[in-house]
Design a protein around this motif. Structure first.
Motif, PDB file in Angstrom:
ATOM      1  N   ILE A  94     107.958  71.657  27.799  1.00 50.96           N
ATOM      2  CA  ILE A  94     107.140  70.839  28.532  1.00 50.96           C
ATOM      3  C   ILE A  94     105.575  71.583  28.673  1.00 50.96           C
ATOM      4  CG2 ILE A  94     106.582  69.772  30.786  1.00 50.96           C
ATOM      5  CD1 ILE A  94     109.445  69.676  31.313  1.00 50.96           C
ATOM      6  N   PHE A  95     105.745  72.932  28.912  1.00 47.32           N
ATOM      7  CA  PHE A  95     104.651  73.606  29.075  1.00 47.32           C
ATOM      8  C   PHE A  95     103.677  73.447  27.836  1.00 47.32           C
ATOM      9  CE2 PHE A  95     106.479  76.415  32.681  1.00 47.32           C
ATOM     10  CZ  PHE A  95     105.920  75.297  33.757  1.00 47.32           C
ATOM     11  N   ALA A  96     104.464  73.840  26.701  1.00 45.90           N
ATOM     12  CA  ALA A  96     103.732  74.238  25.467  1.00 45.90           C
ATOM     13  C   ALA A  96     103.084  72.809  24.762  1.00 45.90           C
ATOM     14  CB  ALA A  96     104.736  74.616  24.335  1.00 45.90           C
ATOM     15  N   PHE A  97     104.203  71.835  24.899  1.00 42.01           N
ATOM     16  CA  PHE A  97     103.480  70.571  24.153  1.00 42.01           C
ATOM     17  C   PHE A  97     102.291  69.988  25.155  1.00 42.01           C
ATOM     18  CE2 PHE A  97     107.332  70.854  21.637  1.00 42.01           C
ATOM     19  CZ  PHE A  97     106.813  71.055  20.593  1.00 42.01           C
ATOM     20  N   GLY A  98     102.902  69.831  26.404  1.00 39.84           N
ATOM     21  CA  GLY A  98     102.051  69.250  27.266  1.00 39.84           C
ATOM     22  C   GLY A  98     100.335  69.937  27.513  1.00 39.84           C
ATOM     23  N   GLY A  99     100.655  71.387  27.522  1.00 38.05           N
ATOM     24  CA  GLY A  99      99.546  72.040  27.790  1.00 38.05           C
ATOM     25  C   GLY A  99      98.623  71.901  26.584  1.00 38.05           C
ATOM     26  N   VAL A 100      99.247  72.191  25.274  1.00 35.54           N
ATOM     27  CA  VAL A 100      98.185  72.250  24.057  1.00 35.54           C
ATOM     28  C   VAL A 100      97.700  70.939  23.890  1.00 35.54           C
ATOM     29  CG1 VAL A 100      98.408  72.547  21.691  1.00 35.54           C
ATOM     30  CG2 VAL A 100      99.624  74.112  23.217  1.00 35.54           C
ATOM     31  N   PHE A 101      98.424  69.689  24.084  1.00 37.19           N
ATOM     32  CA  PHE A 101      97.932  68.415  23.989  1.00 37.19           C
ATOM     33  C   PHE A 101      96.417  68.280  24.905  1.00 37.19           C
ATOM     34  CE2 PHE A 101      97.450  64.076  25.418  1.00 37.19           C
ATOM     35  CZ  PHE A 101      97.257  63.402  24.252  1.00 37.19           C
ATOM     36  N   PHE A 102      96.532  68.541  26.172  1.00 37.89           N
ATOM     37  CA  PHE A 102      95.507  68.508  26.968  1.00 37.89           C
ATOM     38  C   PHE A 102      94.452  69.332  26.767  1.00 37.89           C
ATOM     39  CE2 PHE A 102      98.541  66.261  29.810  1.00 37.89           C
ATOM     40  CZ  PHE A 102      97.679  65.016  29.823  1.00 37.89           C
ATOM     41  N   GLN A 103      94.778  70.697  26.309  1.00 36.98           N
ATOM     42  CA  GLN A 103      93.807  71.529  26.020  1.00 36.98           C
ATOM     43  C   GLN A 103      93.006  71.200  24.856  1.00 36.98           C
ATOM     44  OE1 GLN A 103      96.219  75.287  25.321  1.00 36.98           O
ATOM     45  NE2 GLN A 103      96.846  75.022  27.474  1.00 36.98           N
ATOM     46  N   TYR A 104      93.759  70.731  23.780  1.00 38.97           N
ATOM     47  CA  TYR A 104      92.954  70.139  22.432  1.00 38.97           C
ATOM     48  C   TYR A 104      92.143  68.931  22.948  1.00 38.97           C
ATOM     49  CZ  TYR A 104      91.767  68.618  17.809  1.00 38.97           C
ATOM     50  OH  TYR A 104      91.147  68.303  16.898  1.00 38.97           O
ATOM     51  N   ILE A 105      92.640  68.023  23.620  1.00 33.76           N
ATOM     52  CA  ILE A 105      91.679  67.071  23.984  1.00 33.76           C
ATOM     53  C   ILE A 105      90.411  67.234  24.724  1.00 33.76           C
ATOM     54  CG2 ILE A 105      91.456  64.628  25.246  1.00 33.76           C
ATOM     55  CD1 ILE A 105      93.374  64.519  22.773  1.00 33.76           C
TER      56      ILE A 105
END
Lengths: 441, 344, 496
Positions: free
Chosen positions: A223-234
């Motif tokens: 959850i942390f990895a995919f959720g976090g990276v998604f928002f960080q990239y956007i």
């Protein structure tokens, strides 16, 4: 270039070597450096993960116990902590599983058609998979059931390992000769991916995909990895695009936006504990105004995970930002201008000029961030201590908690399991996503 | 929406509506970024009671600023070199390791974009197997030389017989993936073996040891990012230089590196930050003389709960030099003109 | 060239002469001249500060140079183990929690100090309270550490709040819950908003496994310190799968109903802050609140804080059946007015140990420094300073009120605070923390995780105790049941 002769001095010879082998000299220092710090520790901690450590007179004693630590994590006392609590899978859950598995099978079939895999290659591949399924589990079971205290445990492992290596080696050799290696690797990937998907369906999204499930530390990490990276990239991309416009004061924003990344991770954890405190932090009056003074994010699993993710996004968006900024600055203005003249709209310019330019670096960026994000520890450790319960405990924090109680064996085994999952995800990403994206530019 | 976010060549083309939209987003994120920093600054001047009795925003208005954190950490009798020593260590270790990582990492990245390496998978697997075998024999009590000899013999045997017969070979991207895969294992998992290794090599509690460790940890990042930057540089420039008789080293140093400068600086800042802030390795590989700043920050959370004022002060002290450095270097990162000009 | 050589020779000769003279010079009156001691502890200001402050005086006195080396608190245990187990031996002495002693003693990392203590009159060993002397500092009948600090849980209450409610300080855990329920929502700091009835931090990997032991202890231990609360002394079966521990879990969870909403992610530092800024009516803590509450830089409740020994129970576990039975003369021989108290010396109080793998002269010097720190002349002053983090552990420290009054306590507050400590220390039923090899795995990993999961609703109480028992047994079987049992008996001072 000098010709080789007897009168050559040492210095000359050095120069000749130097000139002749840049391809060796350029690459080898990096390889050697990384090997220096990885090869012994990797092998040693693999050995540790198969052993038990005890403190005895004058030092410590390491006992080889085989796969016991792994067993404890995958089907023993740590199973619920690491993998999660399995719920009753709902029809939606089964539907998701079936859809995903069929998708993967379709991709496999398409691969076979595209690569024109020959029938005997397919037969060999299936034979290999069937044989592996038939012969590997019994061997692994022998290891699992072996008597830990027995003297010959080490040689039993060596023997089994050699059998496996020779068997798999010969199998792979034949399959490779018949050009069906790709099929085998894909089938193995599909089997592994199905296991992960099935685990996630059983533990995550309680009420949707299953009833009564709870994610373990591996699910929380995802959850942390995919959720976090998604928002960080956007967010990183949006900010980078905003400041590449011709706006007054953009240099100011560029420097400001980098700031969060510069704080030491432990420090960010503490900072967010101050800032997210709903009574003593800066948002307290706002919180009270909305009428939430008796409620905090820390009470629920969802709230605590959100808080950890917000901190992580705040910290790492700058990382995405700086790299994307450098890439965006490289977009050719002439090209943009030319297409504007041709009447292209904004979306077309983004799609056909900007995106192709930033995609290569974006895929690298996402890979690196994903790898780092799977090791997330400081934010949950300092902000929530992994609580409430185990709601925000990432696998690395789980590893650390075991490790600091000097349960080195189990913690090393857990780290290796994490390594396997991350390697699998990263390989999938690189081979199925990154490569494809770069080819289709 | 997407209309707002692309690059227009003409500054005058920005419509007022879009300007307002952009600025409001930029200012929103600026607040999101700066509010926590503001909180660090005001907290550094707070007494414990000002922290614990509700949010206090403005010094002199809400509360009376106090320099007790400064006194305790920097100027008290027992403070001594409590902060200065770790501070110097951090500067030395972080700058040393990131310079080294940048140098050897970018040459490797260049090599991976310009030369083709084709390691045979069979040979690599055999190598890994023999190393494992050697390590196992050593652990089992065989002498180091003997286990090394056995490992080499096994390697030569298998490599000559079946290792070479595998079809296909690995490529540059596999080398790059191997490098980045070294970052996948959480550092706590390997810290005890590294500690033992460092102890045997006498690198424990030395700055050199930490520099070596950070260089190895940061290399994969440098290689990956610089690969993308080097790929964007057209090969024609180098080819013409070769025709003029330049050596590979001259081409790299005089032509390629300057062209990749924005990427080098962006990557350099990132690895510097990573090395500057690293905690786990620093904790175990350092002693009293070589401790770095992150350890000092973490240590402010002791039995009495976190010392918010000291944490704030130390974090600000740690951030300050990097902020200055980035502000100085920002113009180079932003001037992707270099790359753009070449491409265009 | 020749010139250089002769100069070098002269330099070497001079250095050699001085080198030879130095030890002779050192002989006169300072016993440890030129000896360097590296002491490892955690980064203060607590604990490290008094060591640093008194090092120059000690140097003056004996000539030994003391260097205090610090690492973050959370990593102290592993740092000591790694340093000693790998033979790095960078440190000569350690100041640590005696709870960790089992690992260091069984591996032979720290020196048996019994002969040193016996030959040392200045230490006034008999002045140290019997619990710390006989249990905390000892392992298997020998002395391994010199106490510098006394640690056990107490319950703190707000005198004014209890007066307003017309209630007495809690004697039992049921009283505690009743007061917490009544006080919850009252405005206790005058800001017009409701405050909390009870503040006990429940964060993971922090202190929760100590709190639960404090609550469970009176249900489990009735026969004096040597009974122990963690394992059966015959079979080494965990003492958790019984009605008493389940009741303790329920009490622990119920205190959360009257506490701050984020109790599951705050630690003892946060609850201390809440308490001394007037936001809680009750709290459980070590001795720290007592000295912090009088500090005007931090506290808004000066002189409004009272302390009592941790509450007891009127029902205790009958281990034959695992059920609760009422207290009477046979079931609770040490009960006071029908209430069985079992104050818990969690953590054990910071103590100093000497490395076993250094030369004798350094050992002597390191011991001398620890002894110096613990001698009444120094210790009785240090325990009254909140900043040191040292709490009282010597009998003489309770008899003299003056240092306490000097530190800012009112006379009634000092009497109340010291009274509560003394009640705990004098209790023959005081509870010793778990001190067996790898106790961190039992407590910090298993117990801590499971009770946090229980509080978060991931486990029911019955599931929780079953899980704890199963996982404790697993660790025991890994490490060897008989070895662990022997270590447990050794820590309790039981001969078998």
């Amino acid at each position: 270039m000098q010709s080789q002769n007897a009168g050559e001095t040492l210095q000359d010879r050095m120069i000749r070597l130097w000139n002749a082998s840049p391809r060796f000299i350029f690459l080898s220092p990096s390889i050697l450096f990384v090997l220096f710090l990885s090869i012994f520790p990797l092998v040693a901690s693999l050995y540790l993960s198969m052993s038990r450590i005890r403190f005895v007179k004058g030092g410590f004693e390491i006992t080889f116990i085989g796969v016991r630590n792994y067993e404890k994590l995958l089907s023993g006392s740590q199973e619920r902590h690491f993998l999660g609590k399995y719920g009753e899978v709902t029809p939606q859950g089964y539907a998701v599983l079936i859809i995903l598995v069929s998708l993967m099978l379709i991709m496999l079939v398409r691969y076979c058609l595209r690569e024109k895999i020959k029938p005997y290659g397919l037969i060999a591949a299936s034979a290999f998979v069937v044989a592996a399924n038939r012969f590997v589990p019994p061997l692994v079971n022998t290891l699992r059931e072996a008597d830990v205290s027995a003297e010959g445990l080490g040689s039993l492992y060596i023997e089994t390992f050699l059998k496996l290596a020779v068997g798999i080696g010969i199998g792979l050799y034949i399959v490779n000769k018949l050009d069906a290696l790709g099929v085998v690797l894909r089938v193995i990937s599909i089997l592994f991916a199905t296991r992960i998907i099935w685990l996630l369906i059983r533990t995550m999204s309680e009420g949707g995909l299953n009833e009564g499930g709870l994610p373990g530390t591996i699910g929380v990490t995802m959850i942390f990895a995919f959720g976090g990276v998604f928002f960080q990239y956007i967010f990183g991309l949006m900010l980078a695009m905003l400041v590449t416009q011709n706006l007054a004061g953009k240099r100011f924003f560029r420097i400001i936006f980098l700031l969060p990344m510069m704080i030491t991770p432990v420090g960010i954890g503490f900072l967010f504990r101050m800032v997210t405190n709903t009574v003593l932090g800066p948002i307290a009056p706002l919180w009270k105004f909305v009428g939430l003074s008796e409620v905090t994010w820390a009470e629920t699993a969802f709230g605590a995970r959100t808080a950890v993710m917000v901190g992580d996004i705040w910290q790492w968006t700058p990382f995405m930002f700086i790299i994307l900024l450098a890439a965006l600055e490289g977009v050719s203005r002439d090209q943009v201008e030319a297409s504007l003249v041709d009447g292209a709209n904004s979306f077309q310019i983004f799609r056909y000029i900007v995106l192709p330019h930033i995609l290569p670096v974006s895929t690298t960026l996402i890979l690196i961030r994903l790898i780092e994000a799977f090791k997330i520890i400081d934010m949950p450790q300092v902000l929530t201590y992994g609580g409430p319960g185990t709601a925000t405990e990432s696998t690395t924090l789980h590893v650390y908690n075991l490790w600091r109680a000097i349960d080195l064996g189990t913690s090393a085994a857990l780290a290796y399991l994490l390594l396997i999952v991350v390697t699998f995800i990263a390989l999938t990403y690189v081979n199925f996503f990154r490569r494809r994206v770069l080819e289709n530019l | 929406m997407i209309r707002q976010f692309f690059i227009r060549p003409n500054p005058f083309a920005i419509s007022p509506a879009r300007k307002i939209f952009s600025y409001s987003l930029l200012i929103f994120w600026t607040i999101v970024t700066l509010l926590p920093f503001y909180w660090l600054v005001v907290t550094a001047f707070k007494l414990p009671i000002d922290v614990s009795t509700g949010p206090k925003y403005v010094p002199y208005v809400d509360y009376k600023p106090d320099t007790h954190a400064f006194d305790d950490l920097l100027f008290s009798d027992v403070a001594g070199n409590f902060v200065t020593r770790p501070y110097i260590n951090t500067i030395v270790v972080a700058s040393g390791s990131s310079a080294l990582a940048l140098l050897i990492g970018s040459t490797a990245a260049y090599a991976l974009t310009r030369f083709e390496y084709r390691p045979k998978p069979g040979l690599v697997l055999t190598l890994a197997l023999s190393v494992g075998l050697g390590a196992y024999l050593y652990v089992q009590g065989l002498s180091m030389i003997l286990s090394g000899v056995v490992a080499i013999a096994v390697y030569a045997l298998i490599a000559q017989t079946i290792g070479r017969r595998f079809k296909g070979s690995l490529g540059n991207s596999d080398i790059a993936f191997w490098l980045v895969s070294q970052r996948m294992l959480p550092p706590v998992a390997v810290i005890v073996p590294i500690y033992v290794m460092y102890q045997n090599l006498g690198l424990l509690n030395t700055r050199l040891g930490l520099i070596v460790a950070y260089t190895a940890v940061n290399l994969p990042l440098v290689v990956w990012f610089m690969r993308d930057y080097f790929q964007a540089i057209p090969i024609e420039l180098e080819e013409s230089a070769f025709i003029d008789g330049a050596s590979q080293y001259q081409v790299l140093w005089r032509i390629v590196m300057p062209l990749a400068a924005p990427g080098l600086i962006a990557t350099g800042i990132i690895v510097l930050i990573f090395a500057w802030n690293e905690y786990t390795l620093a904790l175990f590989l350092t002693g009293a003389d070589t401790q770095t700043m992150p350890i000092l920050v973490a240590a402010q959370n002791a039995t009495r709960g976190p010392q918010w004022w000291s944490i704030s002060l130390l974090v600000l002290m740690m951030v300050a030099p990097i902020v200055l450095l980035s502000a100085l270097l920002e113009r180079f990162i932003a001037s992707g003109i270099l790359l753009g000009a070449v491409k265009g | 060239m020749r010139n250089l050589t002769s100069r070098l020779t002269i330099v070497i000769v001079i250095v050699a002469v001085f080198g030879a003279l130095a030890p002779i010079h050192a002989q006169d009156d300072k016993p440890f001249d030129g000896v360097e001691i590296n002491i490892l502890t955690f980064t203060g200001p607590q604990i490290a500060e008094p060591l640093q402050r008194r090092a120059p005086d000690f140097n003056e006195l004996t000539g030994a140079q003391v260097n205090v080396v610090t690492v973050p608190f959370a990593d102290l245990y592993q740092t000591i183990l790694t340093d000693a187990a790998t033979g790095t031996n960078s440190y000569d002495a350690f100041v640590f929690a005696p709870q960790w002693m089992a690992d260091y003693v069984t591996a032979g990392f720290i020196e048996d100090l019994t002969p040193y203590v016996e030959a040392d009159a200045a230490l006034e060993w008999d002045d140290i309270s019997p619990f710390f002397r006989d249990f905390s500092a000892s392992f298997g009948g020998s002395i391994y550490t010199i106490p510098l600090d006394g640690d056990f849980h107490m319950v703190y209450y707000r005198v004014d709040v209890l007066e307003e409610l017309g209630m007495e300080p809690p004697r039992t855990w049921d009283d505690y819950l009743a007061i917490a329920a009544a006080a919850n929502g009252m405005d206790m700091n005058g800001d017009g908003e409701g405050d909390y009835g009870s503040c006990i931090s429940k964060a993971r990997s922090q202190q929760s496994y100590w709190w639960i032991t404090s609550i469970a202890a009176p249900f489990l231990q009735t026969q004096g310190t040597s009974q122990g609360v963690f394992f059966d002394t015959e079979t080494f079966e965990p003492l958790v799968n019984n009605a008493g521990f389940i009741r303790a879990l329920e009490i622990y969870a119920e205190t959360g109903d009257y506490g701050p909403p984020d109790e599951q992610t705050i630690n003892v530092g946060d609850t201390r802050t809440l308490f001394i800024t007037g936001r809680c009516a009750l709290s459980m803590d070590w001795g720290d609140i007592g000295s912090l509450a009088v500090d005007p830089e931090q506290s808004t409740v000066q002189d409004l804080v009272g302390a009592v020994v941790t509450p007891g129970t009127t029902e205790v576990v009958d281990f034959e059946t695992g059920e609760l039975v009422p207290c009477d003369e046979t079931t609770c021989p040490y009960a006071i007015d029908g209430v069985n108290y079992a104050p818990f010396s969690s953590f054990g109080g910071w103590s100093g140990g000497v490395s076993a793998s250094i030369d004798q002269e350094t050992k002597d010097a390191a011991y001398a420094f620890l002894s110096y720190m613990s001698q009444p002349a120094q210790a009785n002053e240090d325990v009254t300073i909140g900043r040191t983090g040292f709490n009282p552990y010597r009998i003489s420290q309770f008899e003299e009120l003056d240092p306490w009054l000097d530190s800012g306590m009112s006379e009634s507050a000092a009497e109340n605070y010291l009274g509560a400590i003394q009640d705990s220390l004098n209790s023959p039923n005081m509870v010793l923390d778990l001190r067996i090899p790898q106790n961190q795995r039992y407590q910090q990993v298993v117990l801590d995780t499971v009770i946090s999961q229980f509080v978060a609703g991931e486990y029911s109480a019955e599931e929780a105790v079953a899980t704890i028992a199963e996982q404790w047994n697993e660790i025991t079987d890994e490490l060897g049941r008989e070895d662990q049992l022997q270590a447990y008996l050794g820590s309790l001072g039981v001969e078998r």
